[in-house]
Design a protein around this motif. Sequence first.
Motif, short mmCIF file in Angstrom:
data_model
loop_
_atom_site.label_atom_id
_atom_site.label_comp_id
_atom_site.label_asym_id
_atom_site.label_seq_id
_atom_site.Cartn_x
_atom_site.Cartn_y
_atom_site.Cartn_z
N UNK A 426 47.96 41.46 41.62
CA UNK A 426 47.09 42.62 41.86
C UNK A 426 46.01 42.28 42.88
N UNK A 427 45.45 41.09 42.75
CA UNK A 427 44.38 40.68 43.66
C UNK A 427 44.90 40.54 45.10
N UNK A 428 46.08 39.97 45.26
CA UNK A 428 46.65 39.83 46.59
C UNK A 428 46.92 41.20 47.23
N UNK A 429 47.33 42.16 46.41
CA UNK A 429 47.54 43.52 46.92
C UNK A 429 46.21 44.15 47.36
N UNK A 430 45.15 43.93 46.57
CA UNK A 430 43.83 44.44 46.93
C UNK A 430 43.39 43.85 48.27
N UNK A 431 43.55 42.53 48.43
CA UNK A 431 43.16 41.86 49.67
C UNK A 431 43.92 42.42 50.87
N UNK A 432 45.21 42.63 50.69
CA UNK A 432 46.04 43.14 51.78
C UNK A 432 45.62 44.55 52.18
N UNK A 460 31.64 46.76 48.65
CA UNK A 460 31.64 47.81 47.62
C UNK A 460 33.05 48.17 47.20
N UNK A 461 33.91 48.42 48.18
CA UNK A 461 35.30 48.82 47.87
C UNK A 461 36.05 47.68 47.18
N UNK A 462 35.92 46.48 47.70
CA UNK A 462 36.64 45.33 47.14
C UNK A 462 36.19 45.04 45.71
N UNK A 463 34.89 44.96 45.49
CA UNK A 463 34.38 44.64 44.16
C UNK A 463 34.66 45.75 43.16
N UNK A 464 34.65 46.99 43.62
CA UNK A 464 34.99 48.10 42.75
C UNK A 464 36.44 47.98 42.27
N UNK A 465 37.35 47.68 43.18
CA UNK A 465 38.76 47.54 42.82
C UNK A 465 38.98 46.34 41.89
N UNK A 466 38.30 45.24 42.18
CA UNK A 466 38.44 44.04 41.34
C UNK A 466 37.94 44.29 39.93
N UNK A 468 37.51 47.34 38.47
CA UNK A 468 38.26 48.42 37.83
C UNK A 468 39.59 47.93 37.28
N UNK A 469 40.23 47.02 38.00
CA UNK A 469 41.53 46.49 37.56
C UNK A 469 41.38 45.26 36.66
N UNK A 470 40.13 44.91 36.32
CA UNK A 470 39.85 43.80 35.41
C UNK A 470 40.57 42.51 35.85
N UNK A 471 40.41 42.19 37.12
CA UNK A 471 41.10 41.02 37.68
C UNK A 471 40.61 39.72 37.06
N UNK A 472 39.29 39.60 36.87
CA UNK A 472 38.72 38.38 36.30
C UNK A 472 37.81 38.72 35.13
N UNK A 473 38.23 38.35 33.94
CA UNK A 473 37.42 38.61 32.75
C UNK A 473 36.11 37.83 32.80
N UNK A 474 36.16 36.61 33.31
CA UNK A 474 34.95 35.78 33.40
C UNK A 474 33.89 36.42 34.29
N UNK A 475 34.32 36.88 35.46
CA UNK A 475 33.37 37.47 36.40
C UNK A 475 32.89 38.84 35.91
N UNK A 476 33.77 39.60 35.25
CA UNK A 476 33.35 40.88 34.67
C UNK A 476 32.29 40.65 33.58
#
Length: 488
Positions: A426-432, A460-466, A468-476
């Motif tokens: 998911x994260x790689x797709x967000x980056x792309x 803003x867009x990148x962090x919102x997507x990260x 929203x998709x709960x990419x990293x529980x630690x960082x959330x």
Amino acid sequence: MGIVLKQSFLNTVILFLGFAIGGVNVMFLYTHFLHEDYFGLITFLLSTANILLPLLVFGMHHTVVKYFSSYTSKQEQDTFLMSSVLLPLLIIIPAAFLGMFFYETIANLISTKNILIKNYTWLIFFVAIFMGYFEVFYAWTKVRFKSVFGGFIKEVFARLCTSILLFAVYFNWINSEQFIYGVVIVYALRVIIMKLYAFYIYMPTISFKLPSNVKELVSFSLYIIIAGSAASVLLEIDKFMIPQVEKIAEVAYYSVGIYIASVVAIPTRAMQQITSPITAKDMNENNIVEVEKLYKQTSINLLVIGGLFFLLINLNISDLYEIINKPQFTKGIWIVLIISVAKLMELAMGTANSILVNSKYYKIFFYLSLAMALTVILLNHWLIKAVGINGAALATLIVVVVYGFIKIVYINYKFKISPFKPETVKLLLILTVVFFSFYFLNINLNPFFTIIIKSILISVIYLFLVKSLNISKDLNELFFNFIKNKKS
């Protein structure tokens, strides 16, 4: 993960500060205050010293991290730490005599294309010793989970002193030649400060005895010397080989691109200071569950943070070079993209290298590192001649991706663990998506304001997507606690 996140956060702040100072040095002070040849020369000297570092200190900075936690009594620990200082002398002293005897031959060999190098060749040996013993004493503090001060001295002190020296050149207080010697003195001061701090954290009883498992230590160190040298070759060989083919000024252009791209690696450099000794401890206790947990957490967390840096750097690179205002340095634009992709691969590996080095399979790390070094040398020799300094960057990318994949597969085969999770895809797709959404966006403003506007939008867009998709529980969770504390 608490101690990891806490010290990693502090180390990240220090690295950011160091990189900020270094960024000012590399992109503005070096480029405007120092002649390109001397900029290339100091880069060459420091890179070559880094290649020699593991050999001259007998790999002891890695050995300390791996074995310290395996000793249970203070006497054993003291004997071990004193050995880490004394054993490198078995290499340094003979190397010094050989260096004096063959100095002319060595100096002539590496200065064939650029004669400026010859008169400064002898400095490489001393800088390598200063760098090496700094890492040994830094390792003393790492195993005590006190990595922050050492990180400050390593990342901030040297760069701040370099800034002062560059201003001294600008105001004609010193000349370019004296600047080179000034940088060497800074590295000498750095190791003295680190030594004093290491003794402050833990003062061992002076002992000239050898540890009971000295054969095992020597065996590990012999492997890690070559592995460490090979790793240094991967990082520094490009800056050593470019002057053998191109003018030394090309190293200056290359260094600016490399430095900008290396910002992507800030998170992994910060986290490794504390995750390496933790991984070593877990491996010594055969606690594979905790090893895997840290492996996965570091991989996704590093990718999230490093991914944001990747986007901010590469989507603003043209404007950044416009601010630098040195047209000849724009040769490094493609280098930034190529190397930052390689850095993303390193982030994705998480604690892979620590797992290999601190496991009973550490010898495979030696063989892989040696293969990486030989491959990158061959690729650099071929690609630099073919496409110039961009070829050096391509060589690094190819080697990092291929051998990074091999390491991940090997660890999975031996320990049945992987750094990847569904969130990785998911994260790689967000980056792309974010990268190509902004790549062709042009904002016709002053480059400084363009960078600010694009950076805000991208973040803003990148962090919102990260989030929203709960990419990293630690960082959330870190973000949630931060908001909670703000409200209370």
